[in-house]
Write a protein that holds these residues in place. Structure first.
Motif, PDB file in Angstrom:
ATOM      1  N   ALA A 138       1.059  -1.115   0.062  1.00 33.80           N
ATOM      2  CA  ALA A 138       0.181  -0.151  -0.133  1.00 33.80           C
ATOM      3  C   ALA A 138       0.923   1.094  -0.012  1.00 33.80           C
ATOM      4  N   THR A 139       0.985   1.900  -1.308  1.00 33.83           N
ATOM      5  CA  THR A 139       1.994   2.897  -1.332  1.00 33.83           C
ATOM      6  C   THR A 139       1.531   4.387  -0.629  1.00 33.83           C
ATOM      7  N   TYR A 140       0.345   4.231  -0.254  1.00 37.02           N
ATOM      8  CA  TYR A 140      -0.210   5.502   0.486  1.00 37.02           C
ATOM      9  C   TYR A 140       0.381   5.491   1.826  1.00 37.02           C
ATOM     10  N   ARG A 150       6.620   7.234   2.123  1.00 33.37           N
ATOM     11  CA  ARG A 150       7.520   7.381   0.900  1.00 33.37           C
ATOM     12  C   ARG A 150       8.403   6.229   0.763  1.00 33.37           C
ATOM     13  N   SER A 151       9.017   5.683   1.799  1.00 31.88           N
ATOM     14  CA  SER A 151       9.899   4.599   1.758  1.00 31.88           C
ATOM     15  C   SER A 151       9.157   3.277   1.029  1.00 31.88           C
ATOM     16  N   ASP A 198       5.862   6.944  -9.456  1.00 31.60           N
ATOM     17  CA  ASP A 198       6.308   8.184  -9.562  1.00 31.60           C
ATOM     18  C   ASP A 198       5.292   9.117  -9.299  1.00 31.60           C
ATOM     19  N   ALA A 199       4.031   9.065  -9.576  1.00 24.59           N
ATOM     20  CA  ALA A 199       2.747  10.194  -9.335  1.00 24.59           C
ATOM     21  C   ALA A 199       2.784  10.026  -7.783  1.00 24.59           C
ATOM     22  N   LEU A 219       3.342  12.333  -2.196  1.00 26.30           N
ATOM     23  CA  LEU A 219       3.801  12.038  -0.886  1.00 26.30           C
ATOM     24  C   LEU A 219       4.852  12.824  -0.470  1.00 26.30           C
ATOM     25  N   ARG A 220       5.104  13.892  -1.315  1.00 16.60           N
ATOM     26  CA  ARG A 220       6.376  14.785  -1.082  1.00 16.60           C
ATOM     27  C   ARG A 220       6.203  15.656   0.070  1.00 16.60           C
ATOM     28  N   PRO A 221       7.017  15.726   0.986  1.00 17.08           N
ATOM     29  CA  PRO A 221       6.939  16.558   2.029  1.00 17.08           C
ATOM     30  C   PRO A 221       6.578  17.820   1.793  1.00 17.08           C
TER      31      PRO A 221
END
Length: 151
Positions: A43-45, A48-49, A141-142, A147-149
């Motif tokens: 679950a990529t949500y 970030r890691s 990538d999206a 999730l970019r801080p």
């Protein structure tokens, strides 16, 4: 009591919405080729890691598919070139005037057509595999951008 939210069931035959983080089987279906153990993407949500790890796995799968396809395409291209050269040799030596020479040309032509059809089939299947895996990489990538801080 609170009301539960529900999503209406899609009508039969209607396209299903593409859900990004649902666990799905990303093994490519192929006849005659053995695939690795079934692996659900994480679950990529969550963080970030995890999204980075999943992107790395998807990128590795894409590179592996590209390498194997280039080997198959190169091999079939070599077979096509070899058969074409053999047909030219039969024509250049003048053996095409005899019955065995004509039969050899017919056989070489048939093999050449079969090799070209196989080459086209490999190219089309690789195109589909590449598109699916490239879409996975773009999806991760999206997700990483989302999730970019935020500062």
């Amino acid at each position: 009591m609170t009301a539960l939210t529900t999503n209406p069931a899609p009508a039969p035959g209607a396209p299903r919405p593409h859900l990004v983080d649902v666990p799905t089987d990303h093994r490519l279906q192929a006849r005659g080729r053995r695939r690795d153990t079934h692996r659900f993407p994480a679950a990529t949500y969550l963080c970030r890691s995890v999204a980075r790890e999943e992107r790395a796995v998807a990128q590795q799968a894409l590179e592996t598919t590209d390498r194997s396809a280039s080997r198959r395409i190169g091999g079939l291209g070599g077979v096509v070139a070899l058969l074409f050269t053999a047909a030219l040799v039969v024509l250049a030596t003048g053996r095409a005037d005899t019955r065995p020479g004509v039969l050899a040309l017919v056989a070489l032509g048939g093999l050449l057509v079969a090799a070209i059809v196989a080459l086209v089939a490999v190219l089309r299947s690789h195109e589909r595999e590449h598109d699916v895996l490239a879409e996975r990489v773009r999806m991760y990538d999206a997700r990483l951008l989302e999730l970019r801080p935020r500062r």
